[in-house]
Design an enzyme around this catalytic site. Structure first.
Site, PDB file in Angstrom:
ATOM      1  N   HIS A  55       0.849  -1.201   0.000  1.00 25.01           N
ATOM      2  CA  HIS A  55       0.000   0.000   0.000  1.00 25.01           C
ATOM      3  C   HIS A  55       0.885   1.251   0.000  1.00 25.01           C
ATOM      4  CE1 HIS A  55      -3.902   2.026   1.473  1.00 25.01           C
ATOM      5  NE2 HIS A  55      -3.007   3.003   1.392  1.00 25.01           N
ATOM      6  N   GLN A 152      -9.914   9.322  -4.061  1.00 22.22           N
ATOM      7  CA  GLN A 152      -9.428   9.995  -2.865  1.00 22.22           C
ATOM      8  C   GLN A 152     -10.457  10.938  -2.261  1.00 22.22           C
ATOM      9  OE1 GLN A 152      -6.061  10.230  -0.801  1.00 22.22           O
ATOM     10  NE2 GLN A 152      -8.025  10.622   0.176  1.00 22.22           N
ATOM     11  N   HIS A 210      -9.787   1.745   1.383  1.00 25.76           N
ATOM     12  CA  HIS A 210      -9.393   2.508   2.562  1.00 25.76           C
ATOM     13  C   HIS A 210     -10.584   2.447   3.516  1.00 25.76           C
ATOM     14  CE1 HIS A 210      -6.183   4.017   0.062  1.00 25.76           C
ATOM     15  NE2 HIS A 210      -5.776   4.890   0.972  1.00 25.76           N
ATOM     16  N   GLU A 213     -10.487   4.431   8.327  1.00 27.68           N
ATOM     17  CA  GLU A 213      -9.238   5.093   8.740  1.00 27.68           C
ATOM     18  C   GLU A 213      -9.603   6.281   9.624  1.00 27.68           C
ATOM     19  OE1 GLU A 213      -5.051   6.881   6.959  1.00 27.68           O
ATOM     20  OE2 GLU A 213      -6.736   6.548   5.608  1.00 27.68           O
ATOM     21  N   TRP A 315      -0.120  13.836   3.774  1.00 32.60           N
ATOM     22  CA  TRP A 315      -0.582  12.973   4.844  1.00 32.60           C
ATOM     23  C   TRP A 315       0.533  12.628   5.831  1.00 32.60           C
ATOM     24  CZ3 TRP A 315      -2.523  13.279   0.087  1.00 32.60           C
ATOM     25  CH2 TRP A 315      -3.924  13.305  -0.049  1.00 32.60           C
TER      26      TRP A 315
END
Length: 415
Positions: A55, A152, A210, A213, A315
């Site tokens: 990832h 995203q 994802h 998270e 990030w």
């Protein structure tokens, strides 16, 4: 041309000391093997299958230095997602390729030969996605790159995001991605999980979401994802990345889910350094670690792997592509470091990652498979992890990607 590596310490094969390579494949692994044209003495050093980064976001790599005036103030996941479109509007295919190539070099030069990268497709121009698709082909002789169509900014938070994911699959993405915890309401997050599975079935692709998270223990999209792939018998082709909230969930819920995870055979990917940095930002103390239940997964044979996630992006400002560093952080944060646990800890950045990428049939140190492996500057698994040693050789299809001398003193220090 044949090559023979002698005096090797081979991961998971304690009785074998020699490797014979012919025509880019493992001809034999064992002892007293036939002679070869070239013989390399490994002097007892540890041989592993290549590192697998299960990832990363290559289209984001090294963008922090390019984002003047768009700096992070809170260091949270959601601030980074909000800032990203400001930079995304300035990207070109050439700029993405230049920075991504630098990140790929970071990884390959430290023993990685297999990468799963998420590519942001919430962009009608597909700038980053097209750049990574080109790099995948250009660098295929040096590294295997698998690309996730990743929304995203959300399938629904970003207008038309779901359709852009489907278009990327038509353009060649191997994996369907999602980000349900970023959708505007739970209903839309659930809808995006359904869409992800439906698209994977429609186009016969892998899944990597994802998932959860976030620190909120009530974020349970992983439960829905697992249920859908369990019913479709698609778990071995599915990965749930992050699942940070599962590390905050109570035990009654967690143990119920362990049973369902084992039934579906779904994979998990944990990102130790990035989530330790991002999560727990609203906590005072105790402060959450940001990891899913790695230790428990390993003990009950639920497949879980570690990944780098980011290199110098909005990030995560750090990261260098060194999966030994990722492993080191991960086993500390998850407390997976007893002598017995360390004996198979390298699985977290090798075999387990290969299962996430669904390449396990062609990956590994077995006769007949492609002769891909790395050599570490130590003789035992325990000492290699304890000392966080370098990769001194990387071999791909029987040829050296690189060789380097072990660390040595210029002026020797003695006591």
């Amino acid at each position: 041309m044949t090559k023979k590596f002698i005096n090797a310490t081979i991961y998971r094969q304690p009785d074998a000391k020699e490797i014979l390579i012919e025509d880019g494949k493992f001809k034999a692994i064992g002892n007293h093997l036939p002679d070869a044209k070239e013989v390399i003495d490994l002097e007892g050093k540890l041989v592993l299958p290549p590192y697998v980064d299960s990832h990363i976001h290559l289209d984001y790599a090294y963008t922090v230095g390019e984002m003047e005036g768009i700096g992070a103030k809170t260091g949270t996941l959601f601030e980074a997602i909000e800032n990203w479109p400001k930079y995304k509007a300035t990207m070109s295919k050439e700029s993405v390729k230049a920075l991504a190539r630098k990140a790929i070099y970071d990884e390959v030069s430290q023993g990685v030969q297999h990468i799963r990268t998420h590519a942001d497709v919430t962009d009608p121009k597909f700038t980053g996605f097209k750049a990574l698709m080109e790099l995948k082909e250009e660098l295929a002789d040096k590294v295997y790159i698998q690309i996730v169509a990743f929304p995203q900014n959300g399938m629904y938070t970003y207008k038309g995001g779901r359709d852009l994911v489907e278009e990327a699959l038509k353009m060649g993405a191997e994996v369907v991605g999602g980000i349900p915890h970023y959708e505007p309401a739970r209903e839309f997050g659930e809808k995006s999980v359904h869409d992800t599975v439906e698209l994977a079935l429609k186009y016969d692709r892998l899944i990597d979401v994802h998932c959860d998270e976030i620190d909120d223990p009530n974020a349970r999209f992983v439960e829905l994802l697992n249920a859908l792939v369990l019913m479709e018998e698609y778990g071995v082709r599915t990965s749930a990345s992050h699942t940070c909230s599962f590390g905050s969930a109570d035990d009654a819920y967690a143990f119920r889910m362990f049973d369902l995870f084992m039934k579906s055979k779904m994979n998990f990917v944990s990102l130790p350094t990035e989530n330790a940095y991002l999560q727990g930002r609203q906590d005072t103390y105790p402060k959450r670690r940001g990891l899913t239940r790695v230790k428990e997964f390993m003990h009950i044979n639920i497949n879980v792997a570690f990944g780098q996630d980011s290199i110098n992006d909005p990030w995560y400002p750090l990261g260098n592509g060194n999966l030994m560093n990722i492993l080191d952080n991960g086993i500390h944060l998850s407390q997976y470091a007893s002598p017995e646990e360390l004996e198979n800890a390298f699985d977290l950045i090798t075999y387990n990652g290969a299962r996430c990428l669904n390449i396990q049939d062609e990956y590994g140190l077995d006769e007949g498979k492609a002769a891909n492996f790395i050599v570490l500057d130590e003789k035992t698994v325990f000492d290699a992890i304890r000392r966080r040693v370098d990769v001194v050789m990387s071999v791909r299809n029987g040829d050296f990607l690189f060789k380097k001398k072990p660390q040595a003193f210029e002026v020797e220090f003695k006591l």
